[in-house]
Design a protein around this motif. Structure first.
Motif, PDB file in Angstrom:
ATOM      1  N   MET A 104      52.764 -19.698  78.463  1.00 50.32           N
ATOM      2  CA  MET A 104      51.648 -20.435  77.976  1.00 50.32           C
ATOM      3  C   MET A 104      50.470 -20.150  78.906  1.00 50.32           C
ATOM      4  O   MET A 104      50.592 -20.291  80.113  1.00 50.32           O
ATOM      5  CB  MET A 104      52.023 -21.917  77.986  1.00 50.32           C
ATOM      6  CG  MET A 104      51.008 -22.803  77.413  1.00 50.32           C
ATOM      7  SD  MET A 104      51.697 -24.409  76.982  1.00 50.32           S
ATOM      8  CE  MET A 104      53.032 -23.926  75.918  1.00 50.32           C
ATOM      9  N   ASP A 105      49.359 -19.732  78.330  1.00 51.81           N
ATOM     10  CA  ASP A 105      48.171 -19.432  79.113  1.00 51.81           C
ATOM     11  C   ASP A 105      47.198 -20.595  79.085  1.00 51.81           C
ATOM     12  O   ASP A 105      46.907 -21.146  78.026  1.00 51.81           O
ATOM     13  CB  ASP A 105      47.472 -18.189  78.559  1.00 51.81           C
ATOM     14  CG  ASP A 105      48.267 -16.923  78.802  1.00 51.81           C
ATOM     15  OD1 ASP A 105      48.883 -16.817  79.872  1.00 51.81           O
ATOM     16  OD2 ASP A 105      48.271 -16.045  77.923  1.00 51.81           O
ATOM     17  N   LYS A 153      43.504 -21.088  79.817  1.00 53.96           N
ATOM     18  CA  LYS A 153      42.235 -20.397  80.055  1.00 53.96           C
ATOM     19  C   LYS A 153      41.146 -21.432  80.312  1.00 53.96           C
ATOM     20  O   LYS A 153      40.845 -22.242  79.447  1.00 53.96           O
ATOM     21  CB  LYS A 153      41.851 -19.538  78.846  1.00 53.96           C
ATOM     22  CG  LYS A 153      42.870 -18.493  78.484  1.00 53.96           C
ATOM     23  CD  LYS A 153      42.848 -17.363  79.467  1.00 53.96           C
ATOM     24  CE  LYS A 153      43.822 -16.286  78.986  1.00 53.96           C
ATOM     25  NZ  LYS A 153      44.072 -15.303  79.964  1.00 53.96           N
ATOM     26  N   SER A 202      42.311 -20.548  85.873  1.00 51.81           N
ATOM     27  CA  SER A 202      43.195 -20.276  84.748  1.00 51.81           C
ATOM     28  C   SER A 202      44.573 -19.949  85.300  1.00 51.81           C
ATOM     29  O   SER A 202      44.719 -19.564  86.464  1.00 51.81           O
ATOM     30  CB  SER A 202      42.663 -19.100  83.935  1.00 51.81           C
ATOM     31  OG  SER A 202      41.407 -19.407  83.383  1.00 51.81           O
ATOM     32  N   SER A 203      45.597 -20.105  84.452  1.00 50.74           N
ATOM     33  CA  SER A 203      46.948 -19.792  84.909  1.00 50.74           C
ATOM     34  C   SER A 203      47.840 -19.522  83.707  1.00 50.74           C
ATOM     35  O   SER A 203      47.464 -19.757  82.565  1.00 50.74           O
ATOM     36  CB  SER A 203      47.530 -20.931  85.743  1.00 50.74           C
ATOM     37  OG  SER A 203      47.776 -22.053  84.921  1.00 50.74           O
ATOM     38  N   THR A 204      49.018 -19.045  84.007  1.00 55.07           N
ATOM     39  CA  THR A 204      50.057 -18.850  83.008  1.00 55.07           C
ATOM     40  C   THR A 204      51.276 -19.634  83.453  1.00 55.07           C
ATOM     41  O   THR A 204      51.676 -19.554  84.615  1.00 55.07           O
ATOM     42  CB  THR A 204      50.419 -17.355  82.872  1.00 55.07           C
ATOM     43  OG1 THR A 204      49.250 -16.641  82.450  1.00 55.07           O
ATOM     44  CG2 THR A 204      51.527 -17.137  81.867  1.00 55.07           C
ATOM     45  N   LEU A 229      55.240 -20.306  82.418  1.00 51.52           N
ATOM     46  CA  LEU A 229      56.385 -19.933  81.598  1.00 51.52           C
ATOM     47  C   LEU A 229      57.190 -21.178  81.279  1.00 51.52           C
ATOM     48  O   LEU A 229      57.447 -22.001  82.169  1.00 51.52           O
ATOM     49  CB  LEU A 229      57.251 -18.916  82.335  1.00 51.52           C
ATOM     50  CG  LEU A 229      56.553 -17.616  82.749  1.00 51.52           C
ATOM     51  CD1 LEU A 229      57.499 -16.757  83.574  1.00 51.52           C
ATOM     52  CD2 LEU A 229      56.048 -16.866  81.539  1.00 51.52           C
ATOM     53  N   ARG A 270      48.118 -26.268  85.909  1.00 51.84           N
ATOM     54  CA  ARG A 270      49.183 -26.484  84.923  1.00 51.84           C
ATOM     55  C   ARG A 270      48.981 -27.787  84.147  1.00 51.84           C
ATOM     56  O   ARG A 270      49.906 -28.320  83.551  1.00 51.84           O
ATOM     57  CB  ARG A 270      50.543 -26.482  85.629  1.00 51.84           C
ATOM     58  CG  ARG A 270      50.898 -25.088  86.157  1.00 51.84           C
ATOM     59  CD  ARG A 270      52.016 -25.098  87.153  1.00 51.84           C
ATOM     60  NE  ARG A 270      51.735 -25.863  88.364  1.00 51.84           N
ATOM     61  CZ  ARG A 270      50.964 -25.443  89.374  1.00 51.84           C
ATOM     62  NH1 ARG A 270      50.378 -24.282  89.324  1.00 51.84           N
ATOM     63  NH2 ARG A 270      50.761 -26.199  90.428  1.00 51.84           N
TER      64      ARG A 270
END
Length: 97
Positions: free
Chosen positions: A1-2, A4, A16-18, A20, A67
């Motif tokens: 899940m990104d 932005k 921003s982050s990703t 999982l 997050r």
């Protein structure tokens, strides 16, 4: 899940982050009300625990955590839609949770 972040948020120190879904330990949430913003926080091992007040370091606050997503009262339908989607995806990933 990104996640932005818009330019204004990045200028304020948020990034921003990703995330999982396999890294998510728990989905913490606070529903938005007319008096207070809500949020959805995908808790991972990178977090010490639930997010706190704005007086703490940015990564431990809702607005500063990469997050977490904040929602206003006007965004309550988006909150409900995102929460349902992320919980459903998380459950499909591991039905034992």
């Amino acid at each position: 899940m990104d996640f932005k972040r818009p330019l204004v948020a990045r200028l304020g120190g948020n990034r921003s982050s990703t995330v999982l879904l396999g890294d998510v330990l728990k989905i913490l949430r606070r529903e938005p009300t007319r008096l207070a913003n809500g949020h959805i926080h995908l808790l991972t091992t990178q977090d010490d625990g639930p997010l706190r007040a704005a007086s703490m370091p940015p990564e431990k606050t809702v607005a500063g955590n990469p997050r977490a997503i904040m929602f206003t009262w006007q965004q309550r339908q988006g909150y409900a839609d995102f929460l349902a989607a992320v919980e459903q995806a998380w459950q499909r990933r591991d039905p034992s949770r």
